[in-house]
Motif scaffolding. Structure first.
Motif, PDB file in Angstrom:
ATOM      1  N   VAL A  10       0.830  -1.205   0.000  1.00 62.24           N
ATOM      2  CA  VAL A  10       0.000   0.000   0.000  1.00 62.24           C
ATOM      3  C   VAL A  10       0.852   1.237   0.000  1.00 62.24           C
ATOM      4  CG1 VAL A  10      -1.719   1.294   1.291  1.00 62.24           C
ATOM      5  CG2 VAL A  10      -1.902  -1.184   1.150  1.00 62.24           C
ATOM      6  N   ASP A  11       1.728   1.368   1.002  1.00 68.53           N
ATOM      7  CA  ASP A  11       2.537   2.574   1.131  1.00 68.53           C
ATOM      8  C   ASP A  11       3.932   2.283   0.627  1.00 68.53           C
ATOM      9  OD1 ASP A  11       3.816   4.861   1.760  1.00 68.53           O
ATOM     10  OD2 ASP A  11       3.139   4.969   3.836  1.00 68.53           O
TER      11      ASP A  11
ATOM     12  N   ARG B 289       1.747  11.963  -3.931  1.00 70.71           N
ATOM     13  CA  ARG B 289       0.760  11.271  -3.108  1.00 70.71           C
ATOM     14  C   ARG B 289       1.175   9.823  -2.866  1.00 70.71           C
ATOM     15  NH1 ARG B 289      -5.137  12.318  -5.514  1.00 70.71           N
ATOM     16  NH2 ARG B 289      -5.621  11.107  -3.631  1.00 70.71           N
ATOM     17  N   ALA B 290       0.843   9.313  -1.704  1.00 71.08           N
ATOM     18  CA  ALA B 290       1.207   7.938  -1.363  1.00 71.08           C
ATOM     19  C   ALA B 290       0.384   6.951  -2.180  1.00 71.08           C
ATOM     20  CB  ALA B 290       0.971   7.706   0.131  1.00 71.08           C
ATOM     21  N   ALA B 291       0.939   5.763  -2.349  1.00 72.55           N
ATOM     22  CA  ALA B 291       0.224   4.703  -3.055  1.00 72.55           C
ATOM     23  C   ALA B 291      -1.002   4.277  -2.257  1.00 72.55           C
ATOM     24  CB  ALA B 291       1.144   3.514  -3.276  1.00 72.55           C
ATOM     25  N   THR B 292      -1.979   3.741  -2.965  1.00 72.12           N
ATOM     26  CA  THR B 292      -3.204   3.257  -2.332  1.00 72.12           C
ATOM     27  C   THR B 292      -3.440   1.811  -2.762  1.00 72.12           C
ATOM     28  OG1 THR B 292      -4.644   3.931  -4.159  1.00 72.12           O
ATOM     29  CG2 THR B 292      -4.154   5.593  -2.476  1.00 72.12           C
ATOM     30  N   ARG B 293      -4.520   1.215  -2.256  1.00 71.33           N
ATOM     31  CA  ARG B 293      -4.838  -0.155  -2.649  1.00 71.33           C
ATOM     32  C   ARG B 293      -5.310  -0.225  -4.092  1.00 71.33           C
ATOM     33  NH1 ARG B 293      -4.885  -3.834   1.335  1.00 71.33           N
ATOM     34  NH2 ARG B 293      -6.197  -5.238   0.094  1.00 71.33           N
ATOM     35  N   ARG B 294      -5.765   0.884  -4.650  1.00 68.41           N
ATOM     36  CA  ARG B 294      -6.131   0.915  -6.064  1.00 68.41           C
ATOM     37  C   ARG B 294      -4.931   1.271  -6.929  1.00 68.41           C
ATOM     38  NH1 ARG B 294     -10.749   1.033  -8.918  1.00 68.41           N
ATOM     39  NH2 ARG B 294     -11.989   1.212  -7.014  1.00 68.41           N
TER      40      ARG B 294
ATOM     41  N   THR C  85      -1.475   0.962  -6.587  1.00 70.64           N
ATOM     42  CA  THR C  85      -0.451   0.351  -5.737  1.00 70.64           C
ATOM     43  C   THR C  85       0.960   0.833  -6.061  1.00 70.64           C
ATOM     44  OG1 THR C  85      -0.376  -1.553  -7.240  1.00 70.64           O
ATOM     45  CG2 THR C  85      -1.840  -1.709  -5.323  1.00 70.64           C
TER      46      THR C  85
ATOM     47  N   GLY D 282       1.487   4.012  -6.858  1.00 77.39           N
ATOM     48  CA  GLY D 282       1.443   5.452  -6.678  1.00 77.39           C
ATOM     49  C   GLY D 282       0.913   6.152  -7.919  1.00 77.39           C
ATOM     50  N   TYR D 283       1.150   7.449  -7.983  1.00 81.22           N
ATOM     51  CA  TYR D 283       0.595   8.277  -9.050  1.00 81.22           C
ATOM     52  C   TYR D 283       1.672   8.848  -9.972  1.00 81.22           C
ATOM     53  CZ  TYR D 283      -3.668   8.202  -6.236  1.00 81.22           C
ATOM     54  OH  TYR D 283      -4.774   7.799  -5.534  1.00 81.22           O
TER      55      TYR D 283
END
Length: 388
Positions: A15-16, A148-153, A155, A157-158
């Protein structure tokens, strides 16, 4: 350890992506220092007129260097616009936005004269300056998203937002080239005198002065914070100033009675924009397809081969995510090694990659056991998943 699989997950949390062990964070910091050293070296090359991709001895022949640089397309690739020093410096980002404001004001002043004079050469220079200024907008948005930090969607990052910014930049340049070319061709087919020639000449000087001010500001701040990207952008702004001086030549030709001087210069400026477009489109296309410089692959393989405990280097993949690289690699280790020993080799391999490959922030290392005589391939059960 037959058939064992060991992976090293530096900064590769599900996730992070920023979460890692203290040892891996240390490796990341070492990599950042290596990256900054690499950029500082590039800064020195730019200061001496030997910036990446130029190779002109500017210190000995400054005029020849500038003319040659003017005729060489410069990159609008987003990874070249942001480096470690610029990313971590508020001054660096502020310099980009100040440059946007100055180039925007320059283009606005030129636009007023375009309306009054009808000069298509000045129009081409105006849209070129406008396009250069506007490229900071998608780049800035992508930079903010990329932090921005990575998310579960998302994974990873951006960071890929910078690829979208690159596409937006290419479309902006393409639109400016099409508009400038259309106006110049129309004027060639239906010549008419240019009004307010002194104002056109003054606007050309304003364009040169605006680009030169931006160049000096970017180079000064870039040297102060150690950002090679900002220095390179300053050099590009300086050469863009010569496009504005070409408008001055067109105004001079019109003053001497050559009506076609203005559209001819307009076509020349359009050609310069098209060269920039070609270069930018090629870089963006390669980035979207995950292309990397083969030299980086060679450096990575050489670094891995030198790691104690690595018997061979298997599949190696590098890909850009924003302006950072990630790696996936399989290395062959002693088949009798314990899991801990194989993991130690994997960590050493990742550490070597972080030092060897600039802008690399994470590596996924898979350790394969060295096959023993008569031993079946441990990956055989995966064969039916291979693409046909």
């Amino acid at each position: 350890m037959t058939g064992a699989c060991v992976r090293s997950y530096a900064h590769n949390g599900p996730v992070d992506v920023r979460a890692s062990t203290s040892a891996h964070r240390k490796g990341s910091h070492v990599s950042d220092r290596h990256e900054q050293w690499g950029h500082s070296h590039e800064v020195r090359r730019h200061e001496h007129g030997h910036g990446h991709g130029h190779g002109h001895p500017g210190s000995r022949h400054p005029l020849r260097h500038r003319i040659s640089h003017l005729l060489t397309p410069h990159s609008h690739e987003t990874a070249d616009k942001i480096d470690a020093a610029l990313e971590s410096s508020a001054r660096g980002m502020r310099a980009l936005w100040v440059s946007l404001a100055v180039l925007g004001a320059t283009a606005l002043a030129q636009g007023v004269v375009v309306v009054a004079s009808g000069s298509v050469a000045l129009l081409g220079d105006t849209v070129h300056n406008t396009a250069d200024a506007l490229t900071a907008v998608p780049l800035g948005i992508a930079f903010v998203l990329g932090r921005r930090a990575a998310t579960r969607r998302f994974t990873y990052g951006y960071g890929r937002a910078e690829d979208l910014a690159g596409i937006a930049i290419v479309l902006t340049i393409a639109a400016s080239a099409a508009f400038a070319g259309w106006a110049a061709v129309e004027r060639l087919l239906a010549p008419r005198p240019v009004a307010h020639l002194p104002a056109v000449a003054a606007a050309a000087l304003i364009g040169f002065a605006g680009n030169e001010w931006v160049a000096r500001h970017r180079i000064r701040v870039g040297r102060s914070i150690g950002s090679a990207a900002l220095i390179a952008d300053g050099l590009h702004a300086r050469t863009d100033g010569f496009t504005s001086l070409a408008v001055l030549l067109g105004a001079g030709g019109s003053t001497l009675g050559w009506e076609q001087a203005d559209p001819v210069v307009g076509l020349a400026i359009t050609a310069a924009i098209v060269l920039v477009l070609r270069d930018a489109a090629r870089e963006v296309f390669r980035r979207v397809l995950d292309a990397v410089d083969p030299v980086l692959v060679d450096r990575a393989e050489q670094a891995l081969a030198a790691v104690p405990g690595v018997r061979a280097v298997g599949e190696l993949r590098l890909r850009w995510i924003g302006h950072r690289l990630r790696a996936e690699v399989a290395v062959v280790v002693d088949g009798e090694a314990t899991v801990r020993q194989a993991h130690a080799v994997a960590v050493d391999a990742e550490h070597a990659l972080l030092h060897a490959v600039p802008r690399l922030t994470a590596a996924l290392v898979h350790a394969d056991p060295e096959p023993a005589p008569g031993e079946p391939d441990p990956h055989r059960r995966l064969a039916h998943h291979a693409p046909a």
